[in-house]
Motif scaffolding. Structure first.
Motif, PDB file in Angstrom:
ATOM      1  N   GLN A   1     -27.079  -5.490  -7.085  1.00 13.00           N
ATOM      2  CA  GLN A   1     -26.813  -4.099  -7.450  1.00 13.00           C
ATOM      3  C   GLN A   1     -25.797  -3.474  -6.505  1.00 13.00           C
ATOM      4  N   LEU A   2     -25.936  -3.756  -5.222  1.00 13.66           N
ATOM      5  CA  LEU A   2     -24.965  -3.246  -4.252  1.00 13.66           C
ATOM      6  C   LEU A   2     -23.590  -3.866  -4.497  1.00 13.66           C
ATOM      7  N   ASP A   3     -23.563  -5.170  -4.750  1.00 21.03           N
ATOM      8  CA  ASP A   3     -22.293  -5.858  -4.986  1.00 21.03           C
ATOM      9  C   ASP A   3     -21.602  -5.313  -6.229  1.00 21.03           C
ATOM     10  N   ALA A   4     -22.396  -4.980  -7.270  1.00 20.34           N
ATOM     11  CA  ALA A   4     -21.803  -4.495  -8.515  1.00 20.34           C
ATOM     12  C   ALA A   4     -21.078  -3.168  -8.323  1.00 20.34           C
ATOM     13  N   LEU A   5     -21.486  -2.381  -7.347  1.00 22.76           N
ATOM     14  CA  LEU A   5     -20.832  -1.097  -7.110  1.00 22.76           C
ATOM     15  C   LEU A   5     -19.416  -1.267  -6.561  1.00 22.76           C
ATOM     16  N   PHE A   6     -19.100  -2.449  -6.073  1.00 20.16           N
ATOM     17  CA  PHE A   6     -17.761  -2.717  -5.547  1.00 20.16           C
ATOM     18  C   PHE A   6     -16.872  -3.412  -6.576  1.00 20.16           C
ATOM     19  N   ALA A   7     -17.361  -3.572  -7.836  1.00 20.93           N
ATOM     20  CA  ALA A   7     -16.597  -4.313  -8.838  1.00 20.93           C
ATOM     21  C   ALA A   7     -15.247  -3.654  -9.114  1.00 20.93           C
ATOM     22  N   ASP A   8     -15.241  -2.343  -9.319  1.00 21.95           N
ATOM     23  CA  ASP A   8     -13.984  -1.658  -9.616  1.00 21.95           C
ATOM     24  C   ASP A   8     -13.019  -1.748  -8.443  1.00 21.95           C
ATOM     25  N   GLU A   9     -13.546  -1.557  -7.243  1.00 21.63           N
ATOM     26  CA  GLU A   9     -12.699  -1.626  -6.057  1.00 21.63           C
ATOM     27  C   GLU A   9     -12.142  -3.036  -5.863  1.00 21.63           C
ATOM     28  N   ALA A  10     -12.992  -4.045  -6.120  1.00 19.83           N
ATOM     29  CA  ALA A  10     -12.531  -5.430  -5.976  1.00 19.83           C
ATOM     30  C   ALA A  10     -11.432  -5.734  -6.988  1.00 19.83           C
ATOM     31  N   LEU A  11     -11.570  -5.198  -8.213  1.00 15.01           N
ATOM     32  CA  LEU A  11     -10.549  -5.421  -9.233  1.00 15.01           C
ATOM     33  C   LEU A  11      -9.238  -4.769  -8.830  1.00 15.01           C
ATOM     34  N   ASP A  12      -9.323  -3.535  -8.317  1.00 18.53           N
ATOM     35  CA  ASP A  12      -8.107  -2.847  -7.879  1.00 18.53           C
ATOM     36  C   ASP A  12      -7.414  -3.609  -6.760  1.00 18.53           C
ATOM     37  N   ILE A  13      -8.199  -4.076  -5.797  1.00 17.67           N
ATOM     38  CA  ILE A  13      -7.615  -4.804  -4.666  1.00 17.67           C
ATOM     39  C   ILE A  13      -7.009  -6.121  -5.136  1.00 17.67           C
ATOM     40  N   SER A  14      -7.700  -6.796  -6.067  1.00 16.80           N
ATOM     41  CA  SER A  14      -7.167  -8.054  -6.599  1.00 16.80           C
ATOM     42  C   SER A  14      -5.835  -7.827  -7.301  1.00 16.80           C
ATOM     43  N   THR A  15      -5.763  -6.722  -8.054  1.00 15.15           N
ATOM     44  CA  THR A  15      -4.511  -6.392  -8.738  1.00 15.15           C
ATOM     45  C   THR A  15      -3.410  -6.104  -7.736  1.00 15.15           C
ATOM     46  N   ASP A  16      -3.736  -5.345  -6.691  1.00 19.24           N
ATOM     47  CA  ASP A  16      -2.735  -5.041  -5.661  1.00 19.24           C
ATOM     48  C   ASP A  16      -2.238  -6.313  -4.980  1.00 19.24           C
ATOM     49  N   ILE A  17      -3.151  -7.229  -4.702  1.00 15.80           N
ATOM     50  CA  ILE A  17      -2.766  -8.480  -4.042  1.00 15.80           C
ATOM     51  C   ILE A  17      -1.831  -9.287  -4.942  1.00 15.80           C
ATOM     52  N   THR A  18      -2.162  -9.363  -6.245  1.00 20.14           N
ATOM     53  CA  THR A  18      -1.323 -10.114  -7.177  1.00 20.14           C
ATOM     54  C   THR A  18       0.069  -9.518  -7.256  1.00 20.14           C
ATOM     55  N   VAL A  19       0.153  -8.194  -7.369  1.00 15.90           N
ATOM     56  CA  VAL A  19       1.454  -7.528  -7.444  1.00 15.90           C
ATOM     57  C   VAL A  19       2.239  -7.745  -6.154  1.00 15.90           C
ATOM     58  N   LEU A  20       1.543  -7.636  -5.022  1.00 20.60           N
ATOM     59  CA  LEU A  20       2.217  -7.821  -3.737  1.00 20.60           C
ATOM     60  C   LEU A  20       2.757  -9.238  -3.598  1.00 20.60           C
ATOM     61  N   GLU A  21       1.967 -10.231  -4.027  1.00 15.51           N
ATOM     62  CA  GLU A  21       2.413 -11.622  -3.959  1.00 15.51           C
ATOM     63  C   GLU A  21       3.658 -11.837  -4.819  1.00 15.51           C
ATOM     64  N   GLN A  22       3.669 -11.235  -6.006  1.00 10.22           N
ATOM     65  CA  GLN A  22       4.819 -11.383  -6.900  1.00 10.22           C
ATOM     66  C   GLN A  22       6.070 -10.738  -6.313  1.00 10.22           C
ATOM     67  N   MET A  23       5.903  -9.563  -5.720  1.00 10.49           N
ATOM     68  CA  MET A  23       7.049  -8.874  -5.124  1.00 10.49           C
ATOM     69  C   MET A  23       7.591  -9.660  -3.934  1.00 10.49           C
ATOM     70  N   LEU A  24       6.693 -10.195  -3.125  1.00  7.62           N
ATOM     71  CA  LEU A  24       7.135 -10.991  -1.981  1.00  7.62           C
ATOM     72  C   LEU A  24       7.857 -12.255  -2.437  1.00  7.62           C
ATOM     73  N   ALA A  25       7.360 -12.851  -3.523  1.00  8.18           N
ATOM     74  CA  ALA A  25       7.999 -14.058  -4.040  1.00  8.18           C
ATOM     75  C   ALA A  25       9.396 -13.749  -4.547  1.00  8.18           C
ATOM     76  N   ARG A  26       9.573 -12.617  -5.247  1.00  4.49           N
ATOM     77  CA  ARG A  26      10.894 -12.254  -5.756  1.00  4.49           C
ATOM     78  C   ARG A  26      11.874 -11.987  -4.632  1.00  4.49           C
ATOM     79  N   GLU A  27      11.376 -11.445  -3.536  1.00  4.57           N
ATOM     80  CA  GLU A  27      12.231 -11.148  -2.396  1.00  4.57           C
ATOM     81  C   GLU A  27      12.444 -12.365  -1.499  1.00  4.57           C
ATOM     82  N   GLY A  28      11.815 -13.476  -1.866  1.00  6.39           N
ATOM     83  CA  GLY A  28      11.958 -14.669  -1.052  1.00  6.39           C
ATOM     84  C   GLY A  28      11.181 -14.599   0.240  1.00  6.39           C
TER      85      GLY A  28
END
Length: 222
Positions: free
Chosen positions: A186-213
């Protein structure tokens, strides 16, 4: 001060009694009879007037009375936060059960559940939009867990052994591992939205870093 005269009715009653008694015992068919009874009633009226004088009552003038001071309105108490009240009640009950139950394993599980429960309530207090996510926890899991632990506490305090007591306590003991896992989930489930947001940010950041070499650069390299 206002004066009020309260007249005594006794002189009037005495004068009326003279007329009544004269009519019963003495003749009243001549004019001079009426004159005599009138004179007698006046004498009685004056005599009783002196014996029973009018009373003068002195009443305070309403206009001279000081106006009552306005009483301050009672302080309005802020409405009690139901989430905060339930948090305090649940944690207090878990602490009491921890103090009463001697079994070390269950006592440690209660301490863990108390910590997790406090964090669940704290998150919802800071983010009320998450309240619907813990409805089942509030309405079933938490109260049922407290009910089971209270039964374990009462049976353990009975001081006797028996099939019902031992069997029920054993089932509660075996169930506690699953209950602790449910609290953790139950405690872990309360972080689901935050974990999704952070995962999305990480994916976007990785893509931007890859494009910039810059995706393969190590910390400290220029």
């Amino acid at each position: 001060m206002a004066k009020i005269v309260k007249k005594s009715p006794i002189p009037l009653y005495g004068a009326a009694a003279v007329w009544l008694l004269w009519a019963v015992f003495l003749p009243m068919y001549a004019l001079w009879h009426f004159a005599l009874v009138a004179a007698a009633s006046l004498l009685v009226w004056f005599g009783l007037k002196k014996l029973c004088p009018d009373k003068v009552l002195n009443l305070p003038d309403p206009e001279s009375q000081p106006e009552p001071e306005p009483q301050p309105e009672p302080a309005r108490q802020a409405p009690e936060d139901p989430i905060a009240a339930e948090r305090a009640r649940a944690l207090s009950e878990l602490r009491r059960l921890d103090d009463n139950i001697e079994d070390e394993k269950i006592s440690a599980q209660i301490v863990h559940m108390e910590e997790v429960t406090g964090k669940i309530f704290d998150i919802v207090a800071g983010q009320p939009a998450k309240l619907p996510q813990i409805r089942r926890f509030l309405n079933y899991y938490l109260p049922t867990t407290l009910k089971l632990l209270n039964a374990y506490d009462r049976m353990g305090s009975a001081g006797v052994e028996g099939a019902n007591i031992d069997g029920t306590m054993g089932r509660i003991d075996a169930m506690m591992d699953k209950v602790v896992q449910a609290f953790d989930k139950q405690l872990d489930a309360l972080f689901a939205d935050e974990a999704l947001d952070i995962s999305t940010d990480i994916t976007v950041l990785e893509q931007m870093l890859a494009r910039e070499g810059l995706g393969g650069m190590q910390m400290g390299q220029s």
